[in-house]
Design a protein around this motif. Structure first.
Motif, PDB file in Angstrom:
ATOM      1  N   UNK A  63       0.803  -1.406   0.511  1.00 24.99           N
ATOM      2  CA  UNK A  63      -0.074   0.239   0.151  1.00 24.99           C
ATOM      3  C   UNK A  63       0.840   1.413  -0.031  1.00 24.99           C
ATOM      4  N   UNK A  64       2.221   0.792   0.841  1.00 22.93           N
ATOM      5  CA  UNK A  64       3.057   1.821   0.373  1.00 22.93           C
ATOM      6  C   UNK A  64       3.570   3.005   1.504  1.00 22.93           C
ATOM      7  N   UNK A  65       3.714   1.676   2.255  1.00 20.48           N
ATOM      8  CA  UNK A  65       4.761   2.200   3.931  1.00 20.48           C
ATOM      9  C   UNK A  65       6.213   1.964   3.436  1.00 20.48           C
ATOM     10  N   UNK A  66       6.972   2.682   3.306  1.00 19.75           N
ATOM     11  CA  UNK A  66       7.847   2.943   3.617  1.00 19.75           C
ATOM     12  C   UNK A  66       9.233   1.986   4.478  1.00 19.75           C
ATOM     13  N   UNK A  67       7.844   1.437   5.255  1.00 14.74           N
ATOM     14  CA  UNK A  67       9.434   1.187   6.987  1.00 14.74           C
ATOM     15  C   UNK A  67       8.034  -0.039   7.580  1.00 14.74           C
ATOM     16  N   UNK A  68       7.844  -1.056   7.724  1.00 12.90           N
ATOM     17  CA  UNK A  68       6.937  -1.901   8.547  1.00 12.90           C
ATOM     18  C   UNK A  68       7.765  -2.515   9.840  1.00 12.90           C
ATOM     19  N   UNK A  69       7.166  -2.435  10.408  1.00  8.80           N
ATOM     20  CA  UNK A  69       7.747  -3.612  11.586  1.00  8.80           C
ATOM     21  C   UNK A  69       7.031  -4.552  11.833  1.00  8.80           C
ATOM     22  N   UNK A  70       7.188  -5.796  12.023  1.00  9.10           N
ATOM     23  CA  UNK A  70       6.932  -6.761  12.456  1.00  9.10           C
ATOM     24  C   UNK A  70       7.643  -7.123  13.190  1.00  9.10           C
ATOM     25  N   UNK A  71       5.796  -7.189  14.983  1.00  9.79           N
ATOM     26  CA  UNK A  71       6.668  -7.127  16.104  1.00  9.79           C
ATOM     27  C   UNK A  71       5.583  -8.471  16.430  1.00  9.79           C
ATOM     28  N   UNK A  72       6.437  -9.359  17.622  1.00  6.32           N
ATOM     29  CA  UNK A  72       5.675 -10.586  18.105  1.00  6.32           C
ATOM     30  C   UNK A  72       6.399 -10.782  19.175  1.00  6.32           C
ATOM     31  N   UNK A  73       5.812 -12.301  19.970  1.00  8.50           N
ATOM     32  CA  UNK A  73       6.435 -12.002  21.245  1.00  8.50           C
ATOM     33  C   UNK A  73       7.909 -12.867  20.819  1.00  8.50           C
ATOM     34  N   UNK A  74       8.716 -12.162  21.773  1.00  6.06           N
ATOM     35  CA  UNK A  74      10.107 -12.998  20.967  1.00  6.06           C
ATOM     36  C   UNK A  74      10.428 -12.733  19.585  1.00  6.06           C
ATOM     37  N   UNK A  75      10.538 -12.344  19.133  1.00  5.46           N
ATOM     38  CA  UNK A  75      10.656 -12.064  17.425  1.00  5.46           C
ATOM     39  C   UNK A  75      10.740 -10.784  16.938  1.00  5.46           C
ATOM     40  N   UNK A  76      10.929  -9.768  16.303  1.00  6.73           N
ATOM     41  CA  UNK A  76      10.929  -8.844  15.256  1.00  6.73           C
ATOM     42  C   UNK A  76      11.264  -8.427  14.467  1.00  6.73           C
ATOM     43  N   UNK A  77      11.070  -8.026  13.453  1.00  7.12           N
ATOM     44  CA  UNK A  77      11.757  -7.616  12.281  1.00  7.12           C
ATOM     45  C   UNK A  77      11.290  -6.515  11.661  1.00  7.12           C
ATOM     46  N   UNK A  78      11.725  -5.366  10.760  1.00 10.74           N
ATOM     47  CA  UNK A  78      12.009  -4.156  10.083  1.00 10.74           C
ATOM     48  C   UNK A  78      12.390  -4.874   9.016  1.00 10.74           C
TER      49      UNK A  78
END
Length: 452
Positions: A63-78
């Motif tokens: 949709x156009x986000x230039x940065x997205x963080x995926x967060x879950x218990x014990x893990x994160x990705x950017x």
């Protein structure tokens, strides 16, 4: 928040040299030793995908986000969109708090590199041949091996009368090099246009991992440590000894009853709590080991109950004699890590960021002591000491009857940390403010509470 810089070392080589296999094994070995390991993988192709269509995060990006963080218990990705390609130094700078970062690729990043060469890989064998020739010819690692090899081959084909003339065209040199490569046991692959060019050991090479005899011989000639591709423990030993972040023991010197304060400084109330609590909480973020030296351990036993996960050690003085030097020796002797930060318990605004900066300087410059200095002299009780160098000197001084910490500072490889550098770390200053009387304590407390 205190951000401790992460040291880094890169594994480099040609395509299919086995870098990933070796890096994965070394990560596992260092992690098993208790080190916090980060990793960076250089992906040479434009546009890689770590998310999949249909997932919510993928839809955010679509949709156009230039940065997205995926967060879950014990893990994160950017996942972020960037202009061009980030410098490796910037990537590592964004990964603070690791004992070591292993980088795969990024040969030209300026990091120390471990060259990987595998006999089963044709390009590695060609690179090893050029590397070996450089060793035999005495070429410097700062030179471009590929160009020197081509020039030497041209000279030989011209009759052995020195390096080929500058007037010889570059295209001809490339053609000659290509002909030689086709005649070699490992001809150049059609889809390998760079071949070994710019992919050879150089001035940044600190070790070679290989099973190619020519590369082993060349590394030995250059005085470069060489390991087998399966010598994972030995490679980890090498990295641990030379590149893993040295751990820091923080020793807070609490002493005992202060005549001028009229009681123990450690337990005097500050902002409603014992002063020692403030100091422990300030310094814990930088401490791999936290020690409090005191001659009243029974009065500070509550620290273990307040901070059960921090494993705070209470250590009594090694000598009955009072003084700065005996206290410094006790701190150095009690510490179990190679770097020892010694902090006076009455330095209300002691800075963990300053300790981190001192550690960075000690590692880069090889100093034995990094001690803040200003127009009033040195601040030995907000300083960092190398245990192996300073402990025996302090011990000798105490045996000679010395009482001043200056005894150590004058006899080791000192790196003063001047006021300008202190202010670059802590622009507001105040790191060395200490309190000796109830009046000074009350004044500092009012200021602290008023400032919020």
């Amino acid at each position: 928040m205190v951000e401790v810089k992460s040291p880094a070392i890169a594994f480099v080589g040609r395509h299919n040299s086995g870098k990933t296999t070796l890096v994965v094994k070394v990560i596992g070995e260092l992690s098993a030793r208790g080190f916090r390991v980060g990793s960076v993988k250089h992906h040479s192709h434009v546009g890689f995908q770590i998310d999949v269509p249909g997932k919510d995060s993928f839809r955010h990006r679509e949709a156009g986000a230039v940065e997205t963080v995926i967060a879950a218990p014990g893990q994160v990705a950017r996942i972020a969109t960037v202009e061009g390609e980030l410098e490796c130094a910037d990537i590592v700078a964004g990964m603070p708090g690791h004992d070591i970062v292993l980088v795969e690729g990024f040969r030209k990043a300026g990091l120390p590199t471990i060259e990987v060469m595998r006999a089963a890989n044709a390009a590695d064998c060609r690179a090893a041949a050029v590397f070996a020739r450089g060793a035999r010819e005495g070429w410097s690692l700062t030179n471009d091996f590929t160009q020197l090899s081509r020039a030497a081959a041209q000279a030989e084909r011209a009759g052995g009368e020195g390096v080929a003339s500058d007037e010889r065209s570059g295209d001809a040199a490339v053609r000659s090099d290509a002909q030689a490569a086709q005649a070699s046991p490992h001809p150049r692959a059609a889809d390998d246009p760079l071949d070994v060019s710019q992919k050879l050991p150089g001035a940044a090479t600190v070790a070679v991992a290989t099973d190619i005899p020519e590369a082993i011989e060349a590394a030995g000639a250059y005085g470069i440590p060489v390991f087998g591709l399966d010598d994972v423990a030995a490679i980890a030993d090498f990295i641990e000894g030379a590149y893993v972040r040295p751990k820091v023991s923080v020793v807070i010197q609490a002493g005992g009853r202060s005549v001028r304060m009229g009681r123990s400084k450690a337990t005097v109330p500050f902002a409603g709590r014992p002063l020692i609590c403030r100091m422990v909480e300030r310094m814990q973020p930088i401490a791999d080991e936290l020690i409090v030296t005191t001659n009243e351990p029974e009065n500070l036993a509550f620290l273990g109950e307040l901070y059960p996960d921090w494993n705070i050690r209470l250590v009594s003085d090694e000598f009955e004699e009072r003084g700065a030097l005996p206290g410094l020796y006790t701190a150095l002797h009690a510490a179990t890590h190679p770097y020892v930060a010694v902090i006076a318990c009455d330095m209300l605004f002691a800075s963990p960021r300053l300790v981190a900066a001192e550690a960075d300087v000690m590692t880069r410059e090889g100093a034995d002591a990094v001690v803040p200095s200003n127009k009033h002299g040195f601040e030995p009780f907000h300083a960092l000491y190398r245990k192996s160098a300073c402990e025996p000197v302090a011990h000798q001084g105490v045996l000679e009857g010395e009482r001043r910490a200056q005894y150590v500072i004058r006899r080791v490889n000192l790196r003063p940390f001047p006021q300008a550098e202190v202010l670059s770390v802590e622009p507001m200053g105040g790191c060395f403010v200490n309190v000796n009387t109830p009046e000074e304590l009350a004044c500092a407390e009012r200021w602290y509470l008023d400032e919020g």
